[in-house]
Enzyme design. Structure first.
Site, PDB file in Angstrom:
ATOM      1  N   ASP A  30       0.851  -1.188   0.000  1.00 24.17           N
ATOM      2  CA  ASP A  30       0.000   0.000   0.000  1.00 24.17           C
ATOM      3  C   ASP A  30       0.892   1.245   0.000  1.00 24.17           C
ATOM      4  OD1 ASP A  30      -3.179   0.606   0.998  1.00 24.17           O
ATOM      5  OD2 ASP A  30      -1.726   2.225   1.182  1.00 24.17           O
ATOM      6  N   ASN A  86     -13.125  -2.775   1.937  1.00 24.70           N
ATOM      7  CA  ASN A  86     -14.095  -1.677   1.977  1.00 24.70           C
ATOM      8  C   ASN A  86     -14.897  -1.708   0.683  1.00 24.70           C
ATOM      9  OD1 ASN A  86     -12.983  -0.668   4.438  1.00 24.70           O
ATOM     10  ND2 ASN A  86     -11.352   0.315   3.283  1.00 24.70           N
ATOM     11  N   GLN A  93     -14.391   3.055   0.843  1.00 23.15           N
ATOM     12  CA  GLN A  93     -13.666   2.650  -0.366  1.00 23.15           C
ATOM     13  C   GLN A  93     -13.277   3.895  -1.173  1.00 23.15           C
ATOM     14  OE1 GLN A  93     -15.758   0.002  -3.046  1.00 23.15           O
ATOM     15  NE2 GLN A  93     -13.915  -0.399  -4.250  1.00 23.15           N
ATOM     16  N   HIS A  99     -10.233  -4.509  -3.713  1.00 26.01           N
ATOM     17  CA  HIS A  99      -8.930  -4.954  -3.230  1.00 26.01           C
ATOM     18  C   HIS A  99      -9.073  -5.441  -1.798  1.00 26.01           C
ATOM     19  CE1 HIS A  99      -9.512  -0.640  -2.821  1.00 26.01           C
ATOM     20  NE2 HIS A  99      -8.913  -0.733  -1.633  1.00 26.01           N
ATOM     21  N   HIS A 101      -7.246  -5.638   1.739  1.00 22.24           N
ATOM     22  CA  HIS A 101      -6.136  -5.133   2.551  1.00 22.24           C
ATOM     23  C   HIS A 101      -5.652  -6.248   3.488  1.00 22.24           C
ATOM     24  CE1 HIS A 101      -6.920  -0.654   2.108  1.00 22.24           C
ATOM     25  NE2 HIS A 101      -8.110  -1.114   1.770  1.00 22.24           N
TER      26      HIS A 101
HETATM   27  P1  5GP Z   1      -9.670   1.812   0.076  1.00 21.25           P
HETATM   28  O1  5GP Z   1      -9.943   2.978   0.982  1.00 21.25           O
HETATM   29  O2  5GP Z   1     -10.183   2.045  -1.333  1.00 21.25           O
HETATM   30  O3  5GP Z   1     -10.102   0.509   0.653  1.00 21.25           O
HETATM   31  O4  5GP Z   1      -8.099   1.709  -0.006  1.00 21.25           O
HETATM   32  C1  5GP Z   1      -7.329   2.214  -1.045  1.00 21.25           C
HETATM   33  C2  5GP Z   1      -5.896   1.984  -0.646  1.00 21.25           C
HETATM   34  O5  5GP Z   1      -5.090   2.077  -1.803  1.00 21.25           O
HETATM   35  C3  5GP Z   1      -5.374   3.020   0.355  1.00 21.25           C
HETATM   36  O6  5GP Z   1      -4.892   2.344   1.501  1.00 21.25           O
HETATM   37  C4  5GP Z   1      -4.299   3.759  -0.415  1.00 21.25           C
HETATM   38  O7  5GP Z   1      -3.199   4.093   0.402  1.00 21.25           O
HETATM   39  C5  5GP Z   1      -3.912   2.778  -1.509  1.00 21.25           C
HETATM   40  N1  5GP Z   1      -3.498   3.388  -2.759  1.00 21.25           N
HETATM   41  C6  5GP Z   1      -4.110   4.398  -3.433  1.00 21.25           C
HETATM   42  N2  5GP Z   1      -3.473   4.673  -4.576  1.00 21.25           N
HETATM   43  C7  5GP Z   1      -2.406   3.821  -4.627  1.00 21.25           C
HETATM   44  C8  5GP Z   1      -1.364   3.629  -5.589  1.00 21.25           C
HETATM   45  O8  5GP Z   1      -1.269   4.293  -6.614  1.00 21.25           O
HETATM   46  N3  5GP Z   1      -0.441   2.643  -5.308  1.00 21.25           N
HETATM   47  C9  5GP Z   1      -0.531   1.879  -4.180  1.00 21.25           C
HETATM   48  N4  5GP Z   1       0.416   0.943  -4.002  1.00 21.25           N
HETATM   49  N5  5GP Z   1      -1.516   2.040  -3.264  1.00 21.25           N
HETATM   50  C10 5GP Z   1      -2.428   2.996  -3.477  1.00 21.25           C
END
Ligand code: 5GP
Ligand code: ZN
Length: 115
Positions: A30, A86, A93, A99, A101
């Protein structure tokens, strides 16, 4: 939404280091880790939420998450881990490409999950 950030990573348009990879999924760190070793399992194809993932792929999705968890437990010398998905913006999300985590956990790491 076929050109979301995770689609670009999946296609290699944005370079990333893959921690592991299967036929339909890959795992990366992440970019903004909540704990040390925080990583994500991402489908190579765009699916919005868990509800959009074909049932035939769910086994491989969670098996990949299991293999990632095992790898991170060893690498980070973690004592446990959280698995989080999420779904939809209201549930936190931010990236609309599903995805999983994996958050490796250690005693006193300061991270709080309120579930
Ligand atoms: P969500 O809130 O959608 O469940 O989590 C998205 C996650 O993706 C976040 O923890 C954020 O830090 C991560 N993330 C967002 N953009 C990127 C990216 O370009 N590369 C990587 N490796 N992680 C990302
Ligand atoms: Zn996508």
């Amino acid at each position: 939404m076929e050109e979301c950030i995770f689609c670009k990573i999946a296609k290699g348009e944005i370079p990333s280091e893959r921690i592991l990879e299967t036929e339909n999924f890959f795992a990366i760190k992440d970019a903004n880790p909540k704990v040390k070793g925080h990583a994500l399992v991402i489908p190579k194809k765009h699916y919005g939420t868990l509800l959009d993932v074909p049932s035939s792929l769910l086994g491989e999705f969670f098996e990949t998450a299991k293999q990632l968890a095992l790898k991170l437990l060893e690498k980070e010398k973690a004592e446990g881990f959280n698995v989080v998905v999420n779904n939809y913006e209201v549930a936190g999300q931010l990236v609309p490409h599903v995805h999983i985590h994996i958050l490796p956990r250690k005693k006193d790491d300061g991270f709080r999950m309120n579930v």
